[in-house]
Scaffold this motif. Structure first.
Motif, PDB file in Angstrom:
ATOM      1  N   LEU A  13       0.947  -1.002   0.004  1.00  0.00           N
ATOM      2  CA  LEU A  13      -0.157  -0.051   0.009  1.00  0.00           C
ATOM      3  C   LEU A  13       0.834   1.266  -0.021  1.00  0.00           C
ATOM      4  O   LEU A  13       1.724   1.381   0.786  1.00  0.00           O
ATOM      5  CB  LEU A  13      -1.112   0.077   1.391  1.00  0.00           C
ATOM      6  N   SER A  14       1.071   1.951  -0.996  1.00  0.00           N
ATOM      7  CA  SER A  14       1.773   3.296  -1.081  1.00  0.00           C
ATOM      8  C   SER A  14       1.016   4.264  -1.600  1.00  0.00           C
ATOM      9  O   SER A  14       0.250   4.459  -2.220  1.00  0.00           O
ATOM     10  CB  SER A  14       2.925   2.683  -2.262  1.00  0.00           C
ATOM     11  N   VAL A  15       1.272   5.602  -0.960  1.00  0.00           N
ATOM     12  CA  VAL A  15       0.706   6.682  -1.369  1.00  0.00           C
ATOM     13  C   VAL A  15       1.712   7.670  -1.241  1.00  0.00           C
ATOM     14  O   VAL A  15       2.777   7.693  -0.201  1.00  0.00           O
ATOM     15  CB  VAL A  15      -0.445   7.004  -0.297  1.00  0.00           C
ATOM     16  N   ALA A  16       1.750   8.764  -1.932  1.00  0.00           N
ATOM     17  CA  ALA A  16       2.596  10.066  -1.642  1.00  0.00           C
ATOM     18  C   ALA A  16       1.927  11.261  -2.375  1.00  0.00           C
ATOM     19  O   ALA A  16       0.952  11.289  -3.041  1.00  0.00           O
ATOM     20  CB  ALA A  16       3.850   9.833  -2.563  1.00  0.00           C
ATOM     21  N   VAL A  17       2.445  12.454  -1.809  1.00  0.00           N
ATOM     22  CA  VAL A  17       2.183  13.937  -2.307  1.00  0.00           C
ATOM     23  C   VAL A  17       3.429  14.455  -2.798  1.00  0.00           C
ATOM     24  O   VAL A  17       4.225  14.336  -1.974  1.00  0.00           O
ATOM     25  CB  VAL A  17       1.237  14.518  -1.007  1.00  0.00           C
ATOM     26  N   HIS A  32       0.928  -5.980   5.447  1.00  0.00           N
ATOM     27  CA  HIS A  32      -0.268  -6.541   5.352  1.00  0.00           C
ATOM     28  C   HIS A  32      -1.122  -6.186   4.066  1.00  0.00           C
ATOM     29  O   HIS A  32      -0.588  -5.297   3.408  1.00  0.00           O
ATOM     30  CB  HIS A  32      -1.187  -6.007   6.605  1.00  0.00           C
ATOM     31  N   GLN A  33      -2.129  -6.703   3.747  1.00  0.00           N
ATOM     32  CA  GLN A  33      -2.927  -6.445   2.572  1.00  0.00           C
ATOM     33  C   GLN A  33      -4.355  -5.824   2.823  1.00  0.00           C
ATOM     34  O   GLN A  33      -5.379  -6.247   2.119  1.00  0.00           O
ATOM     35  CB  GLN A  33      -2.852  -7.638   1.537  1.00  0.00           C
ATOM     36  N   LYS A  34      -4.377  -5.163   4.106  1.00  0.00           N
ATOM     37  CA  LYS A  34      -5.796  -4.811   4.484  1.00  0.00           C
ATOM     38  C   LYS A  34      -5.927  -3.346   3.764  1.00  0.00           C
ATOM     39  O   LYS A  34      -6.293  -2.319   4.562  1.00  0.00           O
ATOM     40  CB  LYS A  34      -5.698  -4.450   6.049  1.00  0.00           C
ATOM     41  N   HIS A  35      -5.835  -3.199   2.551  1.00  0.00           N
ATOM     42  CA  HIS A  35      -5.719  -1.890   1.605  1.00  0.00           C
ATOM     43  C   HIS A  35      -7.287  -0.873   1.839  1.00  0.00           C
ATOM     44  O   HIS A  35      -7.031   0.255   2.048  1.00  0.00           O
ATOM     45  CB  HIS A  35      -5.567  -1.878   0.189  1.00  0.00           C
ATOM     46  N   ALA A  36      -8.284  -1.885   2.116  1.00  0.00           N
ATOM     47  CA  ALA A  36      -9.524  -1.271   2.148  1.00  0.00           C
ATOM     48  C   ALA A  36      -9.590  -0.606   3.659  1.00  0.00           C
ATOM     49  O   ALA A  36     -10.269   0.610   3.452  1.00  0.00           O
ATOM     50  CB  ALA A  36     -10.668  -2.211   1.986  1.00  0.00           C
ATOM     51  N   GLU A  37      -9.117  -1.034   4.529  1.00  0.00           N
ATOM     52  CA  GLU A  37      -9.028  -0.419   5.851  1.00  0.00           C
ATOM     53  C   GLU A  37      -8.203   0.576   5.924  1.00  0.00           C
ATOM     54  O   GLU A  37      -8.442   1.656   6.856  1.00  0.00           O
ATOM     55  CB  GLU A  37      -8.749  -1.667   6.879  1.00  0.00           C
ATOM     56  N   TYR A  38      -6.903   0.451   5.529  1.00  0.00           N
ATOM     57  CA  TYR A  38      -5.824   1.604   5.693  1.00  0.00           C
ATOM     58  C   TYR A  38      -5.932   2.763   4.669  1.00  0.00           C
ATOM     59  O   TYR A  38      -5.033   3.579   5.109  1.00  0.00           O
ATOM     60  CB  TYR A  38      -4.276   0.698   5.689  1.00  0.00           C
ATOM     61  N   ILE A  43      -3.832   8.141   3.644  1.00  0.00           N
ATOM     62  CA  ILE A  43      -4.177   9.398   2.855  1.00  0.00           C
ATOM     63  C   ILE A  43      -4.275  10.642   3.506  1.00  0.00           C
ATOM     64  O   ILE A  43      -3.557  11.488   3.536  1.00  0.00           O
ATOM     65  CB  ILE A  43      -5.239   9.152   1.794  1.00  0.00           C
ATOM     66  N   GLU A  44      -5.018  10.382   4.789  1.00  0.00           N
ATOM     67  CA  GLU A  44      -5.349  11.511   5.604  1.00  0.00           C
ATOM     68  C   GLU A  44      -4.076  11.852   6.370  1.00  0.00           C
ATOM     69  O   GLU A  44      -3.540  13.034   6.712  1.00  0.00           O
ATOM     70  CB  GLU A  44      -6.582  11.109   6.751  1.00  0.00           C
ATOM     71  N   ARG A  45      -3.470  10.693   6.910  1.00  0.00           N
ATOM     72  CA  ARG A  45      -2.044  11.026   7.547  1.00  0.00           C
ATOM     73  C   ARG A  45      -1.020  11.929   6.891  1.00  0.00           C
ATOM     74  O   ARG A  45      -0.321  12.557   7.244  1.00  0.00           O
ATOM     75  CB  ARG A  45      -1.710   9.762   8.282  1.00  0.00           C
ATOM     76  N   THR A  70      -8.867  -7.184  -6.061  1.00  0.00           N
ATOM     77  CA  THR A  70      -9.212  -6.036  -5.180  1.00  0.00           C
ATOM     78  C   THR A  70      -8.542  -5.213  -5.050  1.00  0.00           C
ATOM     79  O   THR A  70      -8.876  -3.933  -4.564  1.00  0.00           O
ATOM     80  CB  THR A  70      -9.239  -7.084  -3.660  1.00  0.00           C
ATOM     81  N   GLY A  71      -7.187  -5.217  -4.722  1.00  0.00           N
ATOM     82  CA  GLY A  71      -6.312  -4.157  -4.687  1.00  0.00           C
ATOM     83  C   GLY A  71      -6.611  -2.928  -5.705  1.00  0.00           C
ATOM     84  O   GLY A  71      -6.408  -1.778  -5.470  1.00  0.00           O
ATOM     85  N   ILE A  72      -6.635  -3.321  -6.979  1.00  0.00           N
ATOM     86  CA  ILE A  72      -6.910  -2.326  -7.837  1.00  0.00           C
ATOM     87  C   ILE A  72      -8.106  -1.404  -7.735  1.00  0.00           C
ATOM     88  O   ILE A  72      -8.248  -0.412  -7.925  1.00  0.00           O
ATOM     89  CB  ILE A  72      -6.731  -3.021  -9.473  1.00  0.00           C
ATOM     90  N   ARG A  73      -9.077  -2.372  -7.621  1.00  0.00           N
ATOM     91  CA  ARG A  73     -10.466  -1.759  -7.469  1.00  0.00           C
ATOM     92  C   ARG A  73     -10.553  -0.730  -6.180  1.00  0.00           C
ATOM     93  O   ARG A  73     -11.059   0.440  -6.218  1.00  0.00           O
ATOM     94  CB  ARG A  73     -11.506  -2.825  -7.179  1.00  0.00           C
ATOM     95  N   ILE A  74      -9.693  -0.893  -5.222  1.00  0.00           N
ATOM     96  CA  ILE A  74      -9.589  -0.083  -3.859  1.00  0.00           C
ATOM     97  C   ILE A  74      -8.988   1.009  -4.333  1.00  0.00           C
ATOM     98  O   ILE A  74      -9.650   2.260  -4.161  1.00  0.00           O
ATOM     99  CB  ILE A  74      -8.992  -0.869  -2.915  1.00  0.00           C
ATOM    100  N   ALA A  75      -7.777   0.888  -5.119  1.00  0.00           N
ATOM    101  CA  ALA A  75      -7.027   2.274  -5.499  1.00  0.00           C
ATOM    102  C   ALA A  75      -7.931   3.106  -6.344  1.00  0.00           C
ATOM    103  O   ALA A  75      -8.170   4.251  -6.366  1.00  0.00           O
ATOM    104  CB  ALA A  75      -5.971   1.953  -5.856  1.00  0.00           C
ATOM    105  N   VAL A  76      -8.576   2.584  -7.436  1.00  0.00           N
ATOM    106  CA  VAL A  76      -9.021   3.208  -8.616  1.00  0.00           C
ATOM    107  C   VAL A  76     -10.561   3.853  -7.874  1.00  0.00           C
ATOM    108  O   VAL A  76     -10.782   4.919  -8.231  1.00  0.00           O
ATOM    109  CB  VAL A  76      -9.660   2.222  -9.686  1.00  0.00           C
ATOM    110  N   THR A  77     -11.259   2.885  -7.191  1.00  0.00           N
ATOM    111  CA  THR A  77     -12.336   3.813  -6.490  1.00  0.00           C
ATOM    112  C   THR A  77     -12.088   4.772  -5.791  1.00  0.00           C
ATOM    113  O   THR A  77     -12.887   5.807  -5.882  1.00  0.00           O
ATOM    114  CB  THR A  77     -13.233   2.484  -5.892  1.00  0.00           C
ATOM    115  N   THR A  78     -11.170   4.778  -4.934  1.00  0.00           N
ATOM    116  CA  THR A  78     -10.734   5.837  -4.098  1.00  0.00           C
ATOM    117  C   THR A  78     -10.485   7.020  -4.938  1.00  0.00           C
ATOM    118  O   THR A  78     -10.791   8.187  -4.693  1.00  0.00           O
ATOM    119  CB  THR A  78      -9.611   5.458  -3.247  1.00  0.00           C
ATOM    120  N   ALA A  79      -9.609   7.006  -5.939  1.00  0.00           N
ATOM    121  CA  ALA A  79      -9.089   8.032  -6.664  1.00  0.00           C
ATOM    122  C   ALA A  79     -10.082   8.741  -7.623  1.00  0.00           C
ATOM    123  O   ALA A  79     -10.220   9.806  -7.527  1.00  0.00           O
ATOM    124  CB  ALA A  79      -7.808   7.314  -7.865  1.00  0.00           C
ATOM    125  N   LYS A  80     -10.921   7.681  -7.990  1.00  0.00           N
ATOM    126  CA  LYS A  80     -12.144   8.348  -8.488  1.00  0.00           C
ATOM    127  C   LYS A  80     -13.067   9.142  -7.638  1.00  0.00           C
ATOM    128  O   LYS A  80     -13.442  10.291  -8.115  1.00  0.00           O
ATOM    129  CB  LYS A  80     -13.268   7.165  -9.340  1.00  0.00           C
TER     130      LYS A  80
END
Length: 241
Positions: A13-17, A32-38, A43-45, A70-80
């Protein structure tokens, strides 16, 4: 331009600004792979670390596949959702291309791959040109042996990244050209690179209609086609009652 980059297409799980070419903050979690939870809390942090509010963002860049469904869906849904809510640009990049971008060697051939099970891979071949990965063999869901045969045709050293170590014996016996040894960190997507690549790409024209790049049928689609062999691929697989 302030950019939020997101990648949950595989285990990390990777995020950057970023602010233009400057990385303000980055977070990568691989335990872990609890991407939906974390994902949203991270992103907020991240934004808090960079002293930014969501409304400060100009663009969100997402690794849109291939990889884990699942991982792709989580990222794309969040980004959209972020792009639509904040009325900002949405840009999609290949998850394989982001790995290829880890190799800073001009002219190098790079073969990023993800294990898709049963001797299949998600893989592509890229040439580093002007510091940017340029597709040579398009991303595909393919048999590993067939992919390696296609790579061998180039008869030059190839940097294998991602899950290539899962197929190390096959690579060593198939690809005759010397393959450079790599550091393990090159096998992880560098999320800041996703943001940098996304600066140069055009935004998605229709955020609502944008879908992930799975590169193979989902289970639901495959089951529908098996039950409806005479139906066209363009017909909906959603059962109507």
């Amino acid at each position: 331009m302030k950019i939020l980059a997101i990648d949950t297409s595989n285990r990390p799980l990777s995020v950057a600004v970023l602010d233009d070419d400057t990385v303000l903050a980055a977070i990568t979690v691989t335990v872990h792979q609890k991407h939906a939870e974390y994902l949203l809390p991270e992103i907020e942090r991240l934004l808090a670390m960079a002293d930014l509010k969501p409304t400060d963002l100009d663009r969100v860049v997402v690794a849109a596949g291939p990889g884990s469904y699942t991982g792709i869906r989580i990222a794309v849904t969040t980004a959209k959702t972020l792009a639509a809510t904040l009325d900002i640009d949405l840009v999609a990049v290949s998850s394989l291309e982001t790995l290829a971008a880890n190799v800073p060697v001009e002219g190098a051939l790079v073969a990023p791959m993800f294990d898709a099970r049963n001797q299949n891979v998600f893989a592509g071949l890229y040439r580093i040109a002007g510091g940017v990965p340029t597709p040579v063999i398009a991303d595909a869901h393919t048999n590993i042996t067939d992919f390696l045969k296609a790579v061998t045709e180039y008869a030059e050293p190839v940097w294998f990244l991602g899950d290539a170590n899962h197929f190390a014996d096959l690579i060593s016996t198939t690809v005759s050209a010397a393959t450079p040894r790599i550091s393990s960190w090159l096998n992880l997507p560098q999320v800041a690179t996703i943001g940098l690549l996304g600066q140069q790409l055009d935004p998605v024209a229709d955020v609502d209609r944008f879908v992930p790049n799975y590169l193979r049928l989902t289970q639901a689609e495959a089951e529908w086609q098996a039950k409806n062999p005479n139906k066209k691929d363009t017909e909906s697989y959603v059962e109507k009652i």
